[in-house]
Design an enzyme around this catalytic site. Structure first.
Site, PDB file in Angstrom:
ATOM      1  CB  SER A 185      -0.855  -0.003   1.277  1.00  0.00           C
ATOM      2  OG  SER A 185      -1.500   1.239   1.468  1.00  0.00           O
ATOM      3  CE1 TYR A 210      -4.079  -2.271   5.178  1.00  0.00           C
ATOM      4  CE2 TYR A 210      -3.444  -0.064   4.498  1.00  0.00           C
ATOM      5  CZ  TYR A 210      -3.834  -1.351   4.174  1.00  0.00           C
ATOM      6  OH  TYR A 210      -3.962  -1.717   2.859  1.00  0.00           O
TER       7      TYR A 210
HETATM    8  N1  NAP Z   1      -8.695  -1.173  -0.936  1.00  0.00           N
HETATM    9  C1  NAP Z   1      -7.716  -0.327  -0.703  1.00  0.00           C
HETATM   10  O1  NAP Z   1      -7.937   0.891  -0.549  1.00  0.00           O
HETATM   11  C2  NAP Z   1      -6.296  -0.808  -0.616  1.00  0.00           C
HETATM   12  C3  NAP Z   1      -5.272   0.145  -0.756  1.00  0.00           C
HETATM   13  C4  NAP Z   1      -3.956  -0.279  -0.673  1.00  0.00           C
HETATM   14  C5  NAP Z   1      -3.674  -1.607  -0.456  1.00  0.00           C
HETATM   15  N2  NAP Z   1      -4.692  -2.511  -0.304  1.00  0.00           N
HETATM   16  C6  NAP Z   1      -4.315  -3.902  -0.051  1.00  0.00           C
HETATM   17  O2  NAP Z   1      -4.805  -4.690  -1.101  1.00  0.00           O
HETATM   18  C7  NAP Z   1      -5.034  -6.033  -0.634  1.00  0.00           C
HETATM   19  C8  NAP Z   1      -6.454  -6.443  -1.025  1.00  0.00           C
HETATM   20  O3  NAP Z   1      -7.357  -5.561  -0.388  1.00  0.00           O
HETATM   21  P1  NAP Z   1      -8.852  -5.333  -0.925  1.00  0.00           P
HETATM   22  O4  NAP Z   1      -9.108  -3.883  -0.800  1.00  0.00           O
HETATM   23  O5  NAP Z   1      -9.063  -6.019  -2.204  1.00  0.00           O
HETATM   24  O6  NAP Z   1      -9.648  -6.020   0.247  1.00  0.00           O
HETATM   25  P2  NAP Z   1     -10.881  -7.050   0.254  1.00  0.00           P
HETATM   26  O7  NAP Z   1     -11.779  -6.783  -0.884  1.00  0.00           O
HETATM   27  O8  NAP Z   1     -11.403  -6.980   1.643  1.00  0.00           O
HETATM   28  O9  NAP Z   1     -10.141  -8.451   0.025  1.00  0.00           O
HETATM   29  C9  NAP Z   1      -9.323  -9.003   0.987  1.00  0.00           C
HETATM   30  C10 NAP Z   1      -9.179 -10.477   0.702  1.00  0.00           C
HETATM   31  O10 NAP Z   1      -8.285 -11.039   1.656  1.00  0.00           O
HETATM   32  C11 NAP Z   1      -8.820 -12.302   2.037  1.00  0.00           C
HETATM   33  N3  NAP Z   1      -8.299 -12.642   3.363  1.00  0.00           N
HETATM   34  C12 NAP Z   1      -8.339 -11.898   4.495  1.00  0.00           C
HETATM   35  N4  NAP Z   1      -7.797 -12.594   5.511  1.00  0.00           N
HETATM   36  C13 NAP Z   1      -7.404 -13.790   4.998  1.00  0.00           C
HETATM   37  C14 NAP Z   1      -6.791 -14.942   5.539  1.00  0.00           C
HETATM   38  N5  NAP Z   1      -6.487 -15.038   6.842  1.00  0.00           N
HETATM   39  N6  NAP Z   1      -6.551 -15.994   4.725  1.00  0.00           N
HETATM   40  C15 NAP Z   1      -6.867 -15.944   3.407  1.00  0.00           C
HETATM   41  N7  NAP Z   1      -7.441 -14.876   2.837  1.00  0.00           N
HETATM   42  C16 NAP Z   1      -7.718 -13.817   3.622  1.00  0.00           C
HETATM   43  C17 NAP Z   1     -10.333 -12.089   2.026  1.00  0.00           C
HETATM   44  O11 NAP Z   1     -11.063 -13.296   1.864  1.00  0.00           O
HETATM   45  P3  NAP Z   1     -11.727 -14.130   3.078  1.00  0.00           P
HETATM   46  O12 NAP Z   1     -12.224 -13.131   4.072  1.00  0.00           O
HETATM   47  O13 NAP Z   1     -12.776 -14.960   2.428  1.00  0.00           O
HETATM   48  O14 NAP Z   1     -10.592 -14.971   3.626  1.00  0.00           O
HETATM   49  C18 NAP Z   1     -10.485 -11.238   0.784  1.00  0.00           C
HETATM   50  O15 NAP Z   1     -10.571 -12.064  -0.357  1.00  0.00           O
HETATM   51  C19 NAP Z   1      -4.790  -5.992   0.873  1.00  0.00           C
HETATM   52  O16 NAP Z   1      -3.495  -6.411   1.167  1.00  0.00           O
HETATM   53  C20 NAP Z   1      -4.921  -4.507   1.188  1.00  0.00           C
HETATM   54  O17 NAP Z   1      -4.213  -4.163   2.347  1.00  0.00           O
HETATM   55  C21 NAP Z   1      -5.992  -2.140  -0.397  1.00  0.00           C
END
Ligand code: NAP
Length: 259
Positions: free
Chosen positions: A146, A161
């Site tokens: 991020s 975070y």
């Molecule tokens: N959205 C943003 O603004 C943003 C910005 C910068 C970086 N990011 C990063 O991008 C990545 C994806 O985020 P996103 O925004 O796409 O979030 P999201 O839609 O909430 O997706 C997160 C995914 O992680 C999985 N997950 C969580 N805990 C897990 C575990 N213990 N084992 C296996 N899978 C797990 C969840 O599936 P289950 O709950 O079914 O396990 C879900 O598929 C993350 O690393 C986040 O920090 C996001």
């Protein structure tokens, strides 16, 4: 020339592949020619993502359940995916957990849980898939970090975070250093705030103008979309990035340039 970016003949696992960013990346890798498996805890989410990818681009992806904060479960995923696909060439760690509390109130258990998923879990996925890739003499690992691994935010509540993503950036660089001689590259993508299930509640809690204000702060004057991560991911998973390792690409509309 385009062959450099082709993933034909490559097998990829996207952990968190049913999440907003992970699903976009999984679809992008499949469209670039890879055989893709997505993995996370909820079977319902995985099945929905498989269906949506099929509807969007007529491509089949497979799915596996895993708790990527649990080492035994990660080892079982490596075993199952290698048995199923023959080998795994590409690992994308797109799993993540984000809970916000002001620093002076931050519950220790939530802080630890965030490190378990975002740092220890990702490290253990790199460890187990990395071992397999080292044996094969080829591998591409992409960690979704991020902008918060690099710059702090004026919004309170982000100590946990930001801490996890800063740690992940350094783990990415150190693994690049250790795995380079085995032809295994390790890089990261650092998105800015992107509209996904992880962020919807957080953005809603900041009021009706939160998205507009956020877009206004970026040089490119719009909110990030999950699809903004696809190009960087395909590049880092393909031979086009053959000599790129230990790097972080920021699909952030210019935020880190001015931040
Ligand atoms: N959205 C943003 O603004 C943003 C910005 C910068 C970086 N990011 C990063 O991008 C990545 C994806 O985020 P996103 O925004 O796409 O979030 P999201 O839609 O909430 O997706 C997160 C995914 O992680 C999985 N997950 C969580 N805990 C897990 C575990 N213990 N084992 C296996 N899978 C797990 C969840 O599936 P289950 O709950 O079914 O396990 C879900 O598929 C993350 O690393 C986040 O920090 C996001």
């Amino acid at each position: 020339m385009l062959e450099l970016f082709s993933l034909k003949g490559k097998n990829a696992i996207v952990i968190g592949g049913a999440g907003g960013i992970g699903q976009a990346i999984a679809q992008g890798l499949a469209a670039a020619g890879a055989t893709v498996g997505i993995a996370s805890r909820s079977v319902e989410s995985l099945q929905r993502a498989v269906q949506e990818i099929k509807e969007a681009c007529q491509l089949d992806v497979r799915y596996y359940t895993v708790d990527a904060a649990n080492e035994e479960s990660i080892a079982a995923l490596v075993k199952a995916s290698v048995l199923d696909m023959g080998k795994v060439d590409i690992l994308v760690n797109a799993q993540g957990f984000n809970k916000k509390f002001n620093a002076e109130e931050f519950p220790a258990d939530v802080f630890r849980q965030m490190f378990d998923v975002n740092v220890t879990g990702v490290m253990l996925c790199c460890k187990h898939f990395g071992k397999h890739m080292i044996k094969n003499g080829y591998g591409k690992i992409v960690n979704v970090s991020s902008v918060r691994g690099r710059i702090a935010t004026r919004h309170p509540g982000n100590a946990g975070y930001c801490g996890t993503k800063g740690a992940l950036d350094m783990i990415t660089r150190q693994l690049a250093s250790e795995f380079g001689k085995y032809n295994v590259t390790v890089n990261a993508i650092g998105p800015t705030v992107t509209e996904t299930p992880m962020m919807t509640e957080i953005l809603n809690s900041r009021g009706p103008d939160a998205r507009k204000e956020m877009a206004e702060q970026l040089p490119m004057k719009r909110m990030a979309l999950p699809s903004d991560c696809v190009g960087p991911a395909v590049f880092l998973c393909s031979d086009a990035s053959g000599f790129v390792t230990g790097n972080i690409i920021y699909p952030d509309g210019g935020l880190t340039a001015i931040g």
